[in-house]
Design a protein around this motif. Structure first.
Motif, PDB file in Angstrom:
ATOM      1  N   SER A  18      57.755  57.704  40.533  1.00 29.44           N
ATOM      2  CA  SER A  18      57.045  57.800  39.255  1.00 29.44           C
ATOM      3  C   SER A  18      57.445  56.672  38.312  1.00 29.44           C
ATOM      4  N   VAL A  19      58.723  56.356  38.259  1.00 29.55           N
ATOM      5  CA  VAL A  19      59.191  55.263  37.401  1.00 29.55           C
ATOM      6  C   VAL A  19      58.630  53.928  37.890  1.00 29.55           C
ATOM      7  N   ILE A  20      58.654  53.691  39.188  1.00 27.10           N
ATOM      8  CA  ILE A  20      58.114  52.439  39.730  1.00 27.10           C
ATOM      9  C   ILE A  20      56.625  52.333  39.421  1.00 27.10           C
ATOM     10  N   ALA A  21      55.873  53.423  39.606  1.00 26.77           N
ATOM     11  CA  ALA A  21      54.437  53.418  39.314  1.00 26.77           C
ATOM     12  C   ALA A  21      54.186  53.126  37.828  1.00 26.77           C
ATOM     13  N   ALA A  22      54.969  53.728  36.941  1.00 23.25           N
ATOM     14  CA  ALA A  22      54.802  53.495  35.507  1.00 23.25           C
ATOM     15  C   ALA A  22      55.079  52.038  35.152  1.00 23.25           C
ATOM     16  N   VAL A  23      56.103  51.454  35.755  1.00 20.54           N
ATOM     17  CA  VAL A  23      56.421  50.043  35.501  1.00 20.54           C
ATOM     18  C   VAL A  23      55.278  49.150  35.980  1.00 20.54           C
ATOM     19  N   ILE A  24      54.727  49.429  37.146  1.00 22.26           N
ATOM     20  CA  ILE A  24      53.615  48.626  37.665  1.00 22.26           C
ATOM     21  C   ILE A  24      52.410  48.725  36.738  1.00 22.26           C
ATOM     22  N   ILE A  25      52.090  49.914  36.284  1.00 25.05           N
ATOM     23  CA  ILE A  25      50.943  50.089  35.383  1.00 25.05           C
ATOM     24  C   ILE A  25      51.183  49.359  34.068  1.00 25.05           C
ATOM     25  N   LEU A  26      52.386  49.435  33.536  1.00 24.22           N
ATOM     26  CA  LEU A  26      52.694  48.713  32.292  1.00 24.22           C
ATOM     27  C   LEU A  26      52.568  47.203  32.477  1.00 24.22           C
ATOM     28  N   ILE A  27      53.050  46.688  33.585  1.00 22.74           N
ATOM     29  CA  ILE A  27      52.936  45.250  33.853  1.00 22.74           C
ATOM     30  C   ILE A  27      51.470  44.839  33.898  1.00 22.74           C
ATOM     31  N   PHE A  28      50.644  45.603  34.595  1.00 24.07           N
ATOM     32  CA  PHE A  28      49.213  45.291  34.668  1.00 24.07           C
ATOM     33  C   PHE A  28      48.569  45.398  33.296  1.00 24.07           C
ATOM     34  N   ALA A  29      48.917  46.420  32.516  1.00 20.63           N
ATOM     35  CA  ALA A  29      48.320  46.594  31.196  1.00 20.63           C
ATOM     36  C   ALA A  29      48.683  45.438  30.276  1.00 20.63           C
ATOM     37  N   ILE A  30      49.924  44.984  30.339  1.00 23.38           N
ATOM     38  CA  ILE A  30      50.354  43.865  29.502  1.00 23.38           C
ATOM     39  C   ILE A  30      49.705  42.569  29.963  1.00 23.38           C
ATOM     40  N   LYS A  31      49.690  42.344  31.262  1.00 23.10           N
ATOM     41  CA  LYS A  31      49.182  41.079  31.807  1.00 23.10           C
ATOM     42  C   LYS A  31      47.659  40.993  31.799  1.00 23.10           C
ATOM     43  N   GLU A  32      46.983  42.062  32.146  1.00 18.55           N
ATOM     44  CA  GLU A  32      45.526  42.027  32.294  1.00 18.55           C
ATOM     45  C   GLU A  32      44.777  42.661  31.134  1.00 18.55           C
ATOM     46  N   GLY A  33      45.477  43.415  30.315  1.00 16.59           N
ATOM     47  CA  GLY A  33      44.818  44.058  29.187  1.00 16.59           C
ATOM     48  C   GLY A  33      44.114  45.336  29.588  1.00 16.59           C
ATOM     49  N   SER A  34      43.568  45.993  28.572  1.00 20.78           N
ATOM     50  CA  SER A  34      42.880  47.254  28.849  1.00 20.78           C
ATOM     51  C   SER A  34      41.583  47.372  28.067  1.00 20.78           C
ATOM     52  N   ASN A  35      41.133  46.291  27.432  1.00 21.27           N
ATOM     53  CA  ASN A  35      39.922  46.350  26.616  1.00 21.27           C
ATOM     54  C   ASN A  35      38.693  45.783  27.312  1.00 21.27           C
ATOM     55  N   ASP A  36      38.869  44.783  28.176  1.00 19.93           N
ATOM     56  CA  ASP A  36      37.745  44.134  28.844  1.00 19.93           C
ATOM     57  C   ASP A  36      37.344  44.946  30.065  1.00 19.93           C
ATOM     58  N   PRO A  37      36.111  45.475  30.106  1.00 21.68           N
ATOM     59  CA  PRO A  37      35.701  46.320  31.236  1.00 21.68           C
ATOM     60  C   PRO A  37      35.732  45.610  32.592  1.00 21.68           C
ATOM     61  N   THR A  38      35.681  44.284  32.621  1.00 21.78           N
ATOM     62  CA  THR A  38      35.683  43.576  33.898  1.00 21.78           C
ATOM     63  C   THR A  38      37.096  43.360  34.441  1.00 21.78           C
ATOM     64  N   GLN A  40      39.965  45.496  33.408  1.00 21.28           N
ATOM     65  CA  GLN A  40      40.852  46.538  32.908  1.00 21.28           C
ATOM     66  C   GLN A  40      41.976  46.780  33.902  1.00 21.28           C
ATOM     67  N   ALA A  41      43.144  46.956  33.370  1.00 24.89           N
ATOM     68  CA  ALA A  41      44.338  47.088  34.198  1.00 24.89           C
ATOM     69  C   ALA A  41      44.220  48.210  35.224  1.00 24.89           C
ATOM     70  N   TYR A  42      43.695  49.341  34.811  1.00 27.85           N
ATOM     71  CA  TYR A  42      43.668  50.464  35.758  1.00 27.85           C
ATOM     72  C   TYR A  42      42.716  50.208  36.918  1.00 27.85           C
ATOM     73  N   LEU A  43      41.645  49.445  36.703  1.00 29.82           N
ATOM     74  CA  LEU A  43      40.752  49.103  37.808  1.00 29.82           C
ATOM     75  C   LEU A  43      41.471  48.206  38.816  1.00 29.82           C
ATOM     76  N   GLU A  44      42.200  47.245  38.292  1.00 31.55           N
ATOM     77  CA  GLU A  44      42.931  46.338  39.170  1.00 31.55           C
ATOM     78  C   GLU A  44      44.068  47.065  39.887  1.00 31.55           C
ATOM     79  N   VAL A  45      44.775  47.885  39.161  1.00 32.21           N
ATOM     80  CA  VAL A  45      45.881  48.616  39.780  1.00 32.21           C
ATOM     81  C   VAL A  45      45.359  49.481  40.914  1.00 32.21           C
ATOM     82  N   TYR A  46      44.316  50.235  40.658  1.00 37.40           N
ATOM     83  CA  TYR A  46      43.806  51.126  41.694  1.00 37.40           C
ATOM     84  C   TYR A  46      43.317  50.343  42.906  1.00 37.40           C
TER      85      TYR A  46
END
Length: 161
Positions: A18-38, A40-46
């Motif tokens: 769970s901690v590793i997954a949270a760190v990965i999601i945070l890295i993607f959110a910081i690096k890729e952002g979460s506002n641009d629909p094309t 978005q961090a969660y799309l890339e992470v998944y």
């Protein structure tokens, strides 16, 4: 290797994952952002992490197919069966290795052109190297524990005193 005394759940492994997954999601959110629909961090992470995981799982299954052949030929020759412990695992090994090849050969397509896709092979190789080095460490540090790994399926769980 350790479970909760009452619930028998792998709570340490679950917390670590769970901690590793949270760190990965945070890295993607910081690096890729979460506002641009094309992008978005969660799309890339998944999408990309699913590809990382798929390659690793199929590669692990290929290695297990080889291990089945070797294990029964060397440790249980009396239980060796031409189909169950030789031909079927050999077919699985070849086809799974081919699937890994196809995934790697088509990363541009499967990765959707995202920058992270360029690192998937290296991440998978790093995970495999860490796993192998971890196995060698356990083998050197605790040979009895190493010897028990993987034996539970074939030999069953030992009775508790």
């Amino acid at each position: 290797g350790k479970t909760h005394a009452v619930h028998r759940t792998p709570y340490i492994a679950s917390f670590t994952q769970s901690v590793i997954a949270a760190v990965i999601i945070l890295i993607f959110a910081i690096k890729e952002g979460s506002n641009d629909p094309t992008t978005q961090a969660y799309l890339e992470v998944y999408g990309l992490m699913a590809l990382v995981g798929t390659i690793l799982i199929v590669a692990a299954q290929a290695v297990v197919s080889l291990a089945i052949i070797m294990y029964f030929r060397t440790h249980h020759p009396d239980d060796h069966h031409w189909w169950k412990t030789l031909v079927a695992p050999l077919i699985a090994l070849v086809t799974q290795a081919y699937v890994v090849y196809l995934c790697v050969a088509n990363l541009d397509f499967l990765g959707g052109g995202l920058r992270f896709a360029d690192y998937i092979v290296w991440i998978d190789l790093a995970v495999l190297v860490v796993g192998v080095l971890g196995a060698f460490y356990i083998k050197a540090a605790d040979p009895e524990k190493y010897d028990k790994i993987g034996r539970l399926i074939y030999e069953g769980v030992p009775d508790r005193p």
